[in-house]
Motif scaffolding. Structure first.
Motif, PDB file in Angstrom:
ATOM      1  N   SER A 173       0.907  -1.291  -0.149  1.00 56.12           N
ATOM      2  CA  SER A 173       0.086   0.007   0.034  1.00 56.12           C
ATOM      3  C   SER A 173       1.051   1.220   0.042  1.00 56.12           C
ATOM      4  N   CYS A 174       2.187   1.186   0.434  1.00 57.48           N
ATOM      5  CA  CYS A 174       3.022   2.407   0.409  1.00 57.48           C
ATOM      6  C   CYS A 174       3.629   2.484  -1.200  1.00 57.48           C
ATOM      7  N   LEU A 175       3.494   1.406  -2.084  1.00 60.12           N
ATOM      8  CA  LEU A 175       4.273   1.689  -3.411  1.00 60.12           C
ATOM      9  C   LEU A 175       3.276   1.974  -4.296  1.00 60.12           C
ATOM     10  N   SER A 176       3.248   2.785  -5.509  1.00 60.39           N
ATOM     11  CA  SER A 176       2.702   3.160  -6.517  1.00 60.39           C
ATOM     12  C   SER A 176       2.666   2.095  -7.404  1.00 60.39           C
ATOM     13  N   LYS A 177       1.418   1.818  -8.357  1.00 57.01           N
ATOM     14  CA  LYS A 177       1.359   0.655  -9.368  1.00 57.01           C
ATOM     15  C   LYS A 177       1.170   1.367 -10.595  1.00 57.01           C
ATOM     16  N   LYS A 178       2.021   1.391 -11.602  1.00 56.70           N
ATOM     17  CA  LYS A 178       2.118   1.977 -12.753  1.00 56.70           C
ATOM     18  C   LYS A 178       1.903   0.908 -13.621  1.00 56.70           C
ATOM     19  N   HIS A 179       0.927   1.036 -14.909  1.00 56.01           N
ATOM     20  CA  HIS A 179       0.504   0.404 -15.863  1.00 56.01           C
ATOM     21  C   HIS A 179       1.093   0.595 -17.020  1.00 56.01           C
ATOM     22  N   TYR A 180       1.657  -0.306 -17.794  1.00 57.90           N
ATOM     23  CA  TYR A 180       2.460  -0.106 -18.981  1.00 57.90           C
ATOM     24  C   TYR A 180       1.774  -1.114 -20.222  1.00 57.90           C
ATOM     25  N   CYS A 181       2.047  -0.795 -21.372  1.00 56.15           N
ATOM     26  CA  CYS A 181       1.607  -1.453 -22.558  1.00 56.15           C
ATOM     27  C   CYS A 181       2.726  -2.768 -22.346  1.00 56.15           C
ATOM     28  N   PRO A 182       2.530  -4.037 -22.669  1.00 53.53           N
ATOM     29  CA  PRO A 182       3.581  -5.110 -22.818  1.00 53.53           C
ATOM     30  C   PRO A 182       3.925  -5.268 -24.115  1.00 53.53           C
ATOM     31  N   ALA A 183       3.041  -4.391 -25.322  1.00 55.98           N
ATOM     32  CA  ALA A 183       3.638  -4.536 -26.522  1.00 55.98           C
ATOM     33  C   ALA A 183       4.534  -3.405 -27.137  1.00 55.98           C
ATOM     34  N   CYS A 184       4.124  -2.325 -26.681  1.00 54.30           N
ATOM     35  CA  CYS A 184       4.856  -1.169 -27.115  1.00 54.30           C
ATOM     36  C   CYS A 184       5.753  -0.579 -25.985  1.00 54.30           C
TER      37      CYS A 184
END
Length: 119
Positions: free
Chosen positions: A99-110
């Protein structure tokens, strides 16, 4: 062609060629068209801590986002507070607590950054 017989009309859509320019002049050069920028905005997509199934706005692939956890200002602040209150042995804990860390979303293709989970 015989005299007295008119020549047939040109076919529809016929454009006669341009006459040559006067001596010492040249044809006007076509102006380059300005490049259009395409900006893609991810609308009301709410990212959570889990991978999301969506279409990447950059490469248009149907994907499940790659989620990477990273420390942020909140993580460093908790570690600093633990240090300030003398809990030296607990300083690494915020870097291990989800809960203390940020979750960043990335595209696995590009590998494009798509967004961050709002905590």
């Amino acid at each position: 062609m015989e005299k007295g017989i008119p020549s047939p009309p040109p076919p529809p859509g016929f454009i006669p060629p341009m006459p040559p320019p006067p001596y010492g002049e040249s044809f006007p050069q076509p102006q380059p068209q300005p490049q259009q920028q395409h900006v893609i905005v991810i609308g009301n997509t709410q990212f959570g801590s889990e991978s999301q199934h969506l279409t990447c706005p950059y490469c248009h692939a149907l994907i499940n986002t790659r989620v990477e956890t990273e420390s942020n200002m909140k993580t460093h602040l908790f570690a600093l507070l633990l240090c300030a209150f003398g809990f030296w042995c607990c300083v690494p804990c915020p870097y291990c607590i989800d809960s203390c860390l940020s979750k960043k979303h990335y595209c696995p293709a590009c590998n494009a950054y798509l967004g961050e989970a709002s905590n």
